[in-house]
Design a protein around this motif. Structure first.
Motif, PDB file in Angstrom:
ATOM      1  N   HIS A 126      26.846  47.831   5.054  1.00 34.51           N
ATOM      2  CA  HIS A 126      25.559  47.997   5.727  1.00 34.51           C
ATOM      3  C   HIS A 126      24.735  49.023   4.946  1.00 34.51           C
ATOM      4  N   GLN A 129      17.409  51.671   4.988  1.00 34.57           N
ATOM      5  CA  GLN A 129      16.186  51.475   4.199  1.00 34.57           C
ATOM      6  C   GLN A 129      16.357  52.061   2.807  1.00 34.57           C
ATOM      7  N   PHE A 151      19.593  46.222   5.106  1.00 30.64           N
ATOM      8  CA  PHE A 151      20.208  44.893   5.009  1.00 30.64           C
ATOM      9  C   PHE A 151      21.725  45.033   5.106  1.00 30.64           C
ATOM     10  N   THR A 152      22.402  43.908   5.284  1.00 26.70           N
ATOM     11  CA  THR A 152      23.864  43.840   5.384  1.00 26.70           C
ATOM     12  C   THR A 152      24.379  42.769   4.439  1.00 26.70           C
ATOM     13  N   THR A 159      23.528  39.163  -1.544  1.00 30.81           N
ATOM     14  CA  THR A 159      22.187  39.396  -1.008  1.00 30.81           C
ATOM     15  C   THR A 159      21.245  39.736  -2.156  1.00 30.81           C
ATOM     16  N   LEU A 161      17.598  41.341  -3.279  1.00 28.75           N
ATOM     17  CA  LEU A 161      16.543  42.263  -2.872  1.00 28.75           C
ATOM     18  C   LEU A 161      15.365  42.117  -3.832  1.00 28.75           C
ATOM     19  N   THR A 199      24.753  53.867   2.698  1.00 32.27           N
ATOM     20  CA  THR A 199      25.589  52.706   2.989  1.00 32.27           C
ATOM     21  C   THR A 199      26.811  53.117   3.794  1.00 32.27           C
TER      22      THR A 199
END
Length: 244
Positions: A126, A129, A151-152, A159, A161, A199
């Motif tokens: 996890h 920002q 984001f996770t 993922t 970005l 994180t």
């Protein structure tokens, strides 16, 4: 008529408590040396301290052994590993250098794409920002910064970005003015993307506390990024533990 033998003199019994004035008095018994209390040996106390120290050391060794076994089991069961960051692509859709009487000024827009890959199959990551900062010329040329929402990254997930930055009226020196436009046109520009975030780990419904993380992506030209072989980004935990 025979003469009678002389009779022996009777021995006089000494009365009780009689002491011969010619005899020497017996020596006094030796005196036992008495030490003050501070010099008395404290064997019981020393033995007690020794037993306490040995017991404490044994408990510490047992605790360390339990922690090592627990860490080994955790590693074997959950396969923990840090996520991988890659700078997937970098573009400069707008670049304008204006020459003025007092020097050259830059107006530019950039678009960077960073890929985050979770290698663990049992843990999620996890991220809060994140702040993206983009630069070039070994950090001497600031190309702007922006923020990306948290984001996770799920188990074995990837993922992407996207971060877009812009600068206006950024003063350039003569060397930067000559090199910048040609580097962008030839795709020889070496961008540096820095991500500052926090994180934490998600494990079977439990989330760990977050720690500060700094990710730096660079060491590759735009031409190399376009070929699809981006290098790994470096990760620094807590501002001083550099992973790679």
């Amino acid at each position: 008529m025979e003469e009678s033998a002389p009779q022996p003199k009777p021995i006089l019994q000494k009365p009780p408590g009689y002491r011969d004035p010619n005899s020497k008095p017996p020596p006094p018994p030796p005196r036992k040396l008495m030490l003050p209390p501070s010099f008395q040996p404290k064997r019981k106390r020393r033995n007690f301290c020794r037993i306490c120290c040995c017991t404490f050391c044994i408990l510490i060794l047992i605790l360390l052994l339990v922690l090592v076994i627990a860490a080994a089991l955790f590693y074997l069961i959950y396969d923990p590993s840090l996520p991988e960051f890659h700078l997937g692509s970098f573009r400069v859709p707008k670049l304008n250098v204006t020459n003025a009487a007092d020097g050259a000024y830059l107006a530019a827009d950039t678009a960077a794409r960073v890929e985050v890959k979770n290698r663990s199959g049992r843990m999620s990551w996890h991220f809060s920002q994140s702040r993206f900062s983009v630069s070039a010329e070994n950090g001497d040329l600031n190309l702007g910064s922006t923020k990306v929402a948290g984001f996770t990254v799920k188990e074995k997930g990837v993922t992407e970005l996207k971060a877009e930055t812009s600068v206006k009226e950024l003063a350039l020196n003569e060397k930067q003015r000559r090199r910048l436009k040609s580097a962008v046109e030839s795709k020889a520009l070496v961008p540096t993307v820095e991500v500052r975030t926090k994180t934490g780990v998600g494990l079977e419904g439990w989330n760990s506390p977050s720690i500060s993380v700094t990710v730096v992506c660079g060491d590759a030209t735009v031409r190399q990024l376009d070929k699809g072989d981006p290098p790994l980004c470096s990760i620094t935990l807590l501002k001083w533990i550099k992973i790679r």
